[in-house]
Design an enzyme around this catalytic site. Structure first.
Site, PDB file in Angstrom:
ATOM      1  CD  GLU A  97      -7.268 -14.095  -0.548  1.00 38.72           C
ATOM      2  OE1 GLU A  97      -7.025 -13.663   0.602  1.00 38.72           O
ATOM      3  OE2 GLU A  97      -6.375 -14.334  -1.364  1.00 38.72           O
ATOM      4  CG  ASP A  98      -6.675 -11.280   3.760  1.00 38.38           C
ATOM      5  OD1 ASP A  98      -6.676 -11.690   2.576  1.00 38.38           O
ATOM      6  OD2 ASP A  98      -5.622 -10.986   4.351  1.00 38.38           O
ATOM      7  CG  ASP A 101      -4.279  -4.405  -3.503  1.00 41.75           C
ATOM      8  OD1 ASP A 101      -4.503  -3.686  -4.477  1.00 41.75           O
ATOM      9  OD2 ASP A 101      -3.514  -4.062  -2.582  1.00 41.75           O
ATOM     10  CE  LYS A 129      -6.041  -2.006  -0.077  1.00 46.55           C
ATOM     11  NZ  LYS A 129      -4.556  -2.028   0.008  1.00 46.55           N
ATOM     12  CB  VAL A 151      -6.638  -1.778   5.601  1.00 44.72           C
ATOM     13  CG1 VAL A 151      -7.396  -0.570   5.116  1.00 44.72           C
ATOM     14  CG2 VAL A 151      -6.783  -2.935   4.631  1.00 44.72           C
ATOM     15  CG  ASP A 157       0.810  -8.952   8.002  1.00 43.92           C
ATOM     16  OD1 ASP A 157       0.089  -9.270   7.030  1.00 43.92           O
ATOM     17  OD2 ASP A 157       2.044  -8.945   7.935  1.00 43.92           O
ATOM     18  NE  ARG A 163      -0.485 -12.171  10.238  1.00 46.51           N
ATOM     19  CZ  ARG A 163      -0.565 -12.057   8.906  1.00 46.51           C
ATOM     20  NH1 ARG A 163      -1.712 -11.787   8.340  1.00 46.51           N
ATOM     21  NH2 ARG A 163       0.510 -12.222   8.165  1.00 46.51           N
TER      22      ARG A 163
HETATM   23  P1  XMP Z   1      -3.712  -9.041  -4.860  1.00 47.73           P
HETATM   24  O1  XMP Z   1      -3.105  -7.788  -5.422  1.00 47.73           O
HETATM   25  O2  XMP Z   1      -3.040 -10.278  -5.381  1.00 47.73           O
HETATM   26  O3  XMP Z   1      -3.357  -8.920  -3.338  1.00 47.73           O
HETATM   27  O4  XMP Z   1      -5.207  -9.049  -5.003  1.00 47.73           O
HETATM   28  C1  XMP Z   1      -3.837  -9.753  -2.415  1.00 47.73           C
HETATM   29  C2  XMP Z   1      -2.878  -9.882  -1.257  1.00 47.73           C
HETATM   30  O5  XMP Z   1      -2.104  -8.699  -1.012  1.00 47.73           O
HETATM   31  C3  XMP Z   1      -2.045  -8.407   0.372  1.00 47.73           C
HETATM   32  N1  XMP Z   1      -2.638  -7.066   0.604  1.00 47.73           N
HETATM   33  C4  XMP Z   1      -2.756  -6.444   1.787  1.00 47.73           C
HETATM   34  N2  XMP Z   1      -2.417  -6.815   3.041  1.00 47.73           N
HETATM   35  N3  XMP Z   1      -3.211  -4.747   3.872  1.00 47.73           N
HETATM   36  C5  XMP Z   1      -2.650  -5.953   4.085  1.00 47.73           C
HETATM   37  O6  XMP Z   1      -2.375  -6.263   5.232  1.00 47.73           O
HETATM   38  C6  XMP Z   1      -3.581  -4.295   2.651  1.00 47.73           C
HETATM   39  O7  XMP Z   1      -4.086  -3.175   2.524  1.00 47.73           O
HETATM   40  C7  XMP Z   1      -3.329  -5.200   1.553  1.00 47.73           C
HETATM   41  N4  XMP Z   1      -3.568  -5.082   0.219  1.00 47.73           N
HETATM   42  C8  XMP Z   1      -3.133  -6.265  -0.321  1.00 47.73           C
HETATM   43  C9  XMP Z   1      -2.836  -9.492   1.044  1.00 47.73           C
HETATM   44  O8  XMP Z   1      -1.946 -10.469   1.510  1.00 47.73           O
HETATM   45  C10 XMP Z   1      -3.710 -10.098  -0.027  1.00 47.73           C
HETATM   46  O9  XMP Z   1      -3.996 -11.455   0.178  1.00 47.73           O
HETATM   47 MG    MG Z   2      -4.158 -12.746   2.019  1.00 47.46          MG
END
Ligand code: XMP
Ligand code: MG
Length: 172
Positions: A97-98, A101, A129, A151, A157, A163
């Protein structure tokens, strides 16, 4: 970018060093096991690519997209994986995963993977996070624990843009 201002947060060198550390750990942990990496698109494509290049063990990779929709029954949102065409049974699986959150996405999706009875299932995320956690998850490989601020860059993005950036930027 669009209507918002971002400031530099992690340099390309910091990102590269963190990924090298993760790769070293994975090379060590999975020696002789031929893991299967599942990269969750779109955000993780750059991290997955750079991590994969640093692996020296035998390994496979596939790319999926998660689609969320309202279940037809009363179960609420359901997450399905598009493009998961490899059988996971008895495999050592690592989800890439990138960013994690709240943890909601993986919390909903992981049971689908467990259902296929992989030998093991771990998660590698570049960013976490941890302050934002609502759905507890065991994250096995974490690049950076970051504050609860939006971020962009390095695959992530803001409304489609950013990206391509080599660095990661934080909302001012
Ligand atoms: P959850 O809350 O399900 O979130 O853990 C995961 C997805 O939310 C998006 N995400 C972000 N994308 N900057 C981004 O560009 C951020 O700071 C951010 N925080 C959450 C992301 O798609 C991730 O897979
Ligand atoms: Mg993602």
């Amino acid at each position: 970018m669009h209507d918002k201002s971002f400031e530099p947060y992690l340099t390309a060198v910091q990102i590269d060093q963190a990924i090298q550390k993760l790769a070293d750990q994975i090379n060590n942990d999975y020696s002789g096991k031929r893991p299967l990496f599942i990269s969750v698109l779109n955000g993780s494509f750059m991290f997955a690519s750079d991590l994969f290049k640093k692996l020296t063990i035998e390994s496979e990779i596939c790319f999926i997209k998660l689609a969320s929709y309202k279940g037809t029954k009363s179960t609420g949102h359901v997450i399905t994986a598009i493009g998961l065409d490899i059988d996971l049974i008895h495999r050592h699986v690592i989800v890439i995963e990138d960013i994690v959150d709240t943890g909601k996405t993986l919390h909903r999706f992981l049971p689908k993977l467990f259902h296929q009875q992989p030998h093991s299932l771990k998660i590698a995320t570049l960013l976490h996070k941890s302050e934002a956690t609502e759905y507890p998850l065991k994250l096995d490989y974490i690049g950076f624990d970051i504050p609860n601020k939006f971020v962009v860059g390095y695959g992530l993005d803001y409304d489609g843009l950013g990206r391509n950036l080599k660095e990661i930027y934080q909302l001012v």
